[in-house]
Design a protein around this motif. Structure first.
Motif, PDB file in Angstrom:
ATOM      1  N   LYS A  73     -33.546 -13.110 -43.345  1.00 31.18           N
ATOM      2  CA  LYS A  73     -33.540 -11.716 -43.809  1.00 31.18           C
ATOM      3  C   LYS A  73     -34.876 -11.365 -44.458  1.00 31.18           C
ATOM      4  O   LYS A  73     -35.432 -10.290 -44.223  1.00 31.18           O
ATOM      5  CB  LYS A  73     -32.395 -11.485 -44.790  1.00 31.18           C
ATOM      6  CG  LYS A  73     -32.306 -10.033 -45.269  1.00 31.18           C
ATOM      7  CD  LYS A  73     -31.114  -9.827 -46.173  1.00 31.18           C
ATOM      8  CE  LYS A  73     -29.928  -9.580 -45.277  1.00 31.18           C
ATOM      9  NZ  LYS A  73     -28.699  -9.254 -45.976  1.00 31.18           N
ATOM     10  N   GLU A  74     -35.391 -12.275 -45.255  1.00 30.30           N
ATOM     11  CA  GLU A  74     -36.679 -12.046 -45.907  1.00 30.30           C
ATOM     12  C   GLU A  74     -37.790 -11.887 -44.863  1.00 30.30           C
ATOM     13  O   GLU A  74     -38.629 -10.994 -44.966  1.00 30.30           O
ATOM     14  CB  GLU A  74     -36.995 -13.217 -46.845  1.00 30.30           C
ATOM     15  CG  GLU A  74     -38.273 -13.038 -47.624  1.00 30.30           C
ATOM     16  CD  GLU A  74     -38.504 -14.179 -48.603  1.00 30.30           C
ATOM     17  OE1 GLU A  74     -39.658 -14.621 -48.703  1.00 30.30           O
ATOM     18  OE2 GLU A  74     -37.536 -14.613 -49.253  1.00 30.30           O
ATOM     19  N   ARG A  98     -26.979 -13.329 -37.306  1.00 32.71           N
ATOM     20  CA  ARG A  98     -27.275 -11.935 -36.948  1.00 32.71           C
ATOM     21  C   ARG A  98     -27.273 -11.032 -38.179  1.00 32.71           C
ATOM     22  O   ARG A  98     -27.997 -10.056 -38.243  1.00 32.71           O
ATOM     23  CB  ARG A  98     -26.240 -11.404 -35.947  1.00 32.71           C
ATOM     24  CG  ARG A  98     -26.468 -11.832 -34.540  1.00 32.71           C
ATOM     25  CD  ARG A  98     -25.486 -11.140 -33.580  1.00 32.71           C
ATOM     26  NE  ARG A  98     -25.560 -11.780 -32.293  1.00 32.71           N
ATOM     27  CZ  ARG A  98     -24.731 -12.725 -31.851  1.00 32.71           C
ATOM     28  NH1 ARG A  98     -23.709 -13.105 -32.598  1.00 32.71           N
ATOM     29  NH2 ARG A  98     -24.903 -13.268 -30.671  1.00 32.71           N
ATOM     30  N   SER A  99     -26.433 -11.366 -39.159  1.00 28.35           N
ATOM     31  CA  SER A  99     -26.339 -10.533 -40.362  1.00 28.35           C
ATOM     32  C   SER A  99     -27.621 -10.572 -41.189  1.00 28.35           C
ATOM     33  O   SER A  99     -27.764  -9.787 -42.126  1.00 28.35           O
ATOM     34  CB  SER A  99     -25.128 -10.927 -41.208  1.00 28.35           C
ATOM     35  OG  SER A  99     -25.358 -12.152 -41.876  1.00 28.35           O
ATOM     36  N   SER A 100     -28.560 -11.439 -40.839  1.00 30.13           N
ATOM     37  CA  SER A 100     -29.856 -11.438 -41.534  1.00 30.13           C
ATOM     38  C   SER A 100     -30.670 -10.197 -41.172  1.00 30.13           C
ATOM     39  O   SER A 100     -31.595  -9.832 -41.877  1.00 30.13           O
ATOM     40  CB  SER A 100     -30.647 -12.708 -41.218  1.00 30.13           C
ATOM     41  OG  SER A 100     -30.958 -12.781 -39.848  1.00 30.13           O
ATOM     42  N   ASP A 101     -30.289  -9.532 -40.060  1.00 29.55           N
ATOM     43  CA  ASP A 101     -30.907  -8.257 -39.677  1.00 29.55           C
ATOM     44  C   ASP A 101     -30.237  -7.169 -40.514  1.00 29.55           C
ATOM     45  O   ASP A 101     -29.048  -6.901 -40.337  1.00 29.55           O
ATOM     46  CB  ASP A 101     -30.694  -8.007 -38.187  1.00 29.55           C
ATOM     47  CG  ASP A 101     -31.187  -6.655 -37.722  1.00 29.55           C
ATOM     48  OD1 ASP A 101     -31.626  -5.829 -38.548  1.00 29.55           O
ATOM     49  OD2 ASP A 101     -31.132  -6.413 -36.497  1.00 29.55           O
ATOM     50  N   PRO A 102     -30.964  -6.529 -41.426  1.00 24.61           N
ATOM     51  CA  PRO A 102     -30.355  -5.512 -42.286  1.00 24.61           C
ATOM     52  C   PRO A 102     -29.718  -4.351 -41.519  1.00 24.61           C
ATOM     53  O   PRO A 102     -28.850  -3.674 -42.043  1.00 24.61           O
ATOM     54  CB  PRO A 102     -31.531  -5.009 -43.140  1.00 24.61           C
ATOM     55  CG  PRO A 102     -32.592  -6.032 -43.027  1.00 24.61           C
ATOM     56  CD  PRO A 102     -32.376  -6.730 -41.719  1.00 24.61           C
ATOM     57  N   ASN A 103     -30.126  -4.150 -40.263  1.00 21.60           N
ATOM     58  CA  ASN A 103     -29.589  -3.047 -39.458  1.00 21.60           C
ATOM     59  C   ASN A 103     -28.447  -3.473 -38.543  1.00 21.60           C
ATOM     60  O   ASN A 103     -27.920  -2.643 -37.798  1.00 21.60           O
ATOM     61  CB  ASN A 103     -30.699  -2.412 -38.619  1.00 21.60           C
ATOM     62  CG  ASN A 103     -31.781  -1.830 -39.496  1.00 21.60           C
ATOM     63  OD1 ASN A 103     -31.492  -1.149 -40.470  1.00 21.60           O
ATOM     64  ND2 ASN A 103     -33.023  -2.133 -39.170  1.00 21.60           N
ATOM     65  N   GLN A 109     -23.858  -5.229 -30.308  1.00 22.72           N
ATOM     66  CA  GLN A 109     -25.136  -5.725 -29.801  1.00 22.72           C
ATOM     67  C   GLN A 109     -26.251  -4.958 -30.501  1.00 22.72           C
ATOM     68  O   GLN A 109     -26.016  -3.986 -31.193  1.00 22.72           O
ATOM     69  CB  GLN A 109     -25.203  -5.521 -28.287  1.00 22.72           C
ATOM     70  CG  GLN A 109     -24.141  -6.278 -27.506  1.00 22.72           C
ATOM     71  CD  GLN A 109     -24.207  -7.779 -27.722  1.00 22.72           C
ATOM     72  OE1 GLN A 109     -25.267  -8.370 -27.810  1.00 22.72           O
ATOM     73  NE2 GLN A 109     -23.046  -8.410 -27.811  1.00 22.72           N
ATOM     74  N   GLY A 110     -27.471  -5.369 -30.291  1.00 20.18           N
ATOM     75  CA  GLY A 110     -28.594  -4.634 -30.836  1.00 20.18           C
ATOM     76  C   GLY A 110     -29.243  -5.285 -32.044  1.00 20.18           C
ATOM     77  O   GLY A 110     -30.136  -4.711 -32.628  1.00 20.18           O
TER      78      GLY A 110
END
Length: 189
Positions: A73-74, A98-103, A109-110
């Motif tokens: 995430k960082e 995947r949850s490390s992507d803030p969006n 998907q995405g």
């Protein structure tokens, strides 16, 4: 090779002996980005358990995955592209990453976290693990291969790139780089 997206992670995944670290290092070098090895995030207690041939429990894995998620995430937040070598055997483990992507929206998907599975026949995996054990190169014994194979879940809806990892590393890396262009993570090279 210039990045297109402001932060992404390419997870080179598979069971022990698939070549995650080798391919991950080569890909990071080719993409001129950082490389992380998930093994470096395991606490000594996890490594010792595996050394003794004891499979990790969910209680062992969850803090490790959360630590990986925080590090990723960082890097994503800082706009960095990172290659991560990580077994990521189960769908729920990949969802944590995947949850490390803030969006990222769970179940959709995405995500800017993409996965590449290194496919290797069992006989080749066993041979690689035996060589590593003989050379004292890794803490994972061949006796744990079967438990890892049993954990491996691949869901077609996840759009995981699967690569034949019996090919030479240069061919594997080129296959992955081509997909990075298609995924719009990097520009054409």
């Amino acid at each position: 090779m210039a990045p297109i997206v402001p932060g992404a992670v390419i997870v080179i995944m598979g069971v022990s002996g698939a070549g995650k670290t080798t391919i991950g290092n080569h890909l990071a070098e080719a993409a001129n980005c950082a490389f992380l090895d998930a093994d470096d995030f395991h606490p000594d207690s996890n490594k010792e358990k595996m050394r003794k041939g004891i499979p990790l429990s969910e209680e062992d894995r969850m803090p490790w995955l959360q630590m990986l998620c925080k590090a990723l995430k960082e890097r994503i937040t800082n706009g960095e592209i990172t290659v991560l070598a990580c077994s990521a055997l189960r769908k729920n483990y990949r969802e944590i990453l995947r949850s490390s992507d803030p969006n990222h929206i769970p179940g959709r998907q995405g995500s800017s976290v993409k996965f590449v599975l290194l496919n290797v026949p069992v006989e080749v995996l066993a041979d690689r693990l035996n060589k590593r054990l003989t050379n004292g190169e890794h803490f994972m014994p061949p006796s744990l291969l079967q438990s890892q194979l049993q954990l491996l879940e691949i869901d077609a809806s996840e759009e995981i790139l699967q690569v034949d990892a019996t090919q030479d590393p240069t061919t594997i890396v080129e296959t992955i780089r081509h997909s990075l262009v298609q995924w719009k993570i990097i520009e054409s090279y």
